[in-house]
Enzyme design. Structure first.
Site: not given
Length: 427
Positions: A293, A303, A315, A331, A346, A372, A411
């Site tokens: 991510k 968000r 972040k 990872e 992502k 998004s 979506y």
């Protein structure tokens, strides 16, 4: 002395009908009557189907033998003269290239292209993210046309019903939590009667066969808007956050979640959550890890949907650097060793190389999240007639599949599934 039996008129009619049926049977045993002399008995019983096949005639009335005789004698019209399609005026006359291999041969017709298509996509490959809130009314999300914060008791059920109608049976839940329930430690995340557990129980009661994914992270519940507990000097506390995440995952599993999905990017959280789930008897609950991510700028509309922007900073100390490639292998190795069942990348489309990297280095299922920002850009381009929204939507999903994604969180799931089912629109 012979006795006489009398029948009623109805009984007499029934017997007459039966006798006439029996008498008529022999003449209807063969679809094609015999012609010519009776064949010599060979001791082998020939079925009526074999006899009929032996005397099948063409529409012209000729038998198969007669047609074959015409073929042997060459009694057919000459083939038409071959005429090569004409090129437009001005096309140069050249000597064809000396090429043994021409890949375009396998693309020259729709049937050939379909036969050799290497990648496919179906509604089963799609997971629909759903935003939920405590209200009864559905609230539109301005930055994500066509998406809503759904009332968990009504609008949510309607959306799931419509998605199932076009073959989408997997859903991931994202809650919009009231500010009054947020805290620095995100304790609402593991409230067994919180918004997400209540929603899971409702969905499993109404649609027991669907697959429910959940998000495991503190940012929707944190008054600081971060995925973990924030120390006074701004450091995100890793191990203390993992402790909270374990309680959150167990609460979601207890409510009936099929797959818990840690999106927080804390170190060691997959192994800790696996141990916590197993200790509570949830051995069959899967973990989809957000393995790679990235600290991406494509998350903005999401968000807004959850009102979960960080109150300060960013972040980047826990999400991955978009410039890094090999780090994804670290990872991947950690998540596999700790017990992840699915590995997720992502964002999606800008990170096709990372999806392929994980696909080539892991036997686990690979998920991609078409986030998004990707969704909103395609929607905006379509609304301005800059692109064909439907075609770009389907192409983008196919590219994610081609890169190696087994499932795609998008979506567009319901809209794309409608296209795959042959509907022009499923908005």
């Amino acid at each position: 002395m012979a006795s006489t039996v009398s029948f009623s008129p109805a009984k007499v009619q029934m017997l007459q009908a039966t006798n006439s049926h029996v008498r008529a049977a022999p003449s209807s045993c063969f679809a094609v009557p015999r012609t010519g002399p009776r064949p010599r008995s060979t001791g082998v019983r020939v079925s009526s189907e074999q006899e009929a096949a032996a005397t099948v005639r063409a529409p012209s009335g000729r038998s198969i033998e007669e047609c074959e005789a015409d073929a042997v004698a060459g009694r057919f019209p000459a083939p038409p003269q071959f005429v090569r399609p004409k090129a437009p005026d001005g096309t140069p006359e050249i000597r064809p290239l000396d090429m043994a291999k021409r890949p375009r041969r396998n693309r020259r017709s729709p049937s050939l292209r379909a036969a050799f298509q290497e990648t496919s996509i179906s509604p089963a490959n799609l997971v629909l993210p759903l935003f939920i809130h405590e209200g009864e009314e559905d609230a539109p999300i301005g930055a994500m046309p066509g998406c809503f914060r759904l009332g968990w008791q009504h609008g949510l059920l309607d959306e799931v019903y419509k998605a199932r109608d076009v073959g989408v049976n997997s859903f991931v839940l994202f809650p919009k939590v009231p500010d009054a329930l947020k805290s620095p430690t995100g304790d609402e995340a593991y409230n067994d009667n919180g918004l997400v557990p209540r929603t899971i129980r409702l969905l499993k009661d109404k649609f027991p066969d669907i697959v429910v994914y959940t998000d495991v992270a503190l940012d929707p519940y944190s008054s600081d808007g971060h995925d973990g507990i924030v120390r006074e000097d701004g450091v995100i506390m890793n191990d203390e956050t993992v402790y909270q995440l374990c309680k959150q995952a167990v609460s979601q599993a207890r409510a009936g979640a099929d797959v818990v999905s840690p999106s927080d990017m804390m170190d060691g959280r997959i192994g800790a959550i696996r141990s916590a789930l197993d200790a509570e008897g949830f051995n069959d609950v899967s973990i989809m890890s957000y393995t790679a991510k990235y600290a991406s700028s494509f998350y903005g509309p999401f968000r807004e949907a959850l009102d979960s922007n960080p109150r300060f900073g960013d972040k980047k100390t826990y999400q991955m650097n978009p410039a890094n490639y090999r780090e994804a292998l670290l990872e991947t190795a950690a998540d596999e060793a700790e017990g992840a069942d699915i590995l997720l990348v992502k964002p999606g489309l800008p990170y096709l190389d990372i999806i392929r990297l994980l696909r080539d280095n892991s036997a686990l299922p690979i998920a991609a999240y078409q986030v998004s920002g990707e969704y909103s850009m395609i929607k905006a381009g379509g609304a301005q007639n800059m692109i064909d929204e439907e075609k770009v939507m389907m192409e983008s999903l196919m590219c994610l599949r081609r890169a190696g994604a087994d499932i795609i969180l998008t979506y567009f799931a319901r809209q794309a599934a409608g296209v795959l089912c042959g509907m022009r629109s499923s908005k």
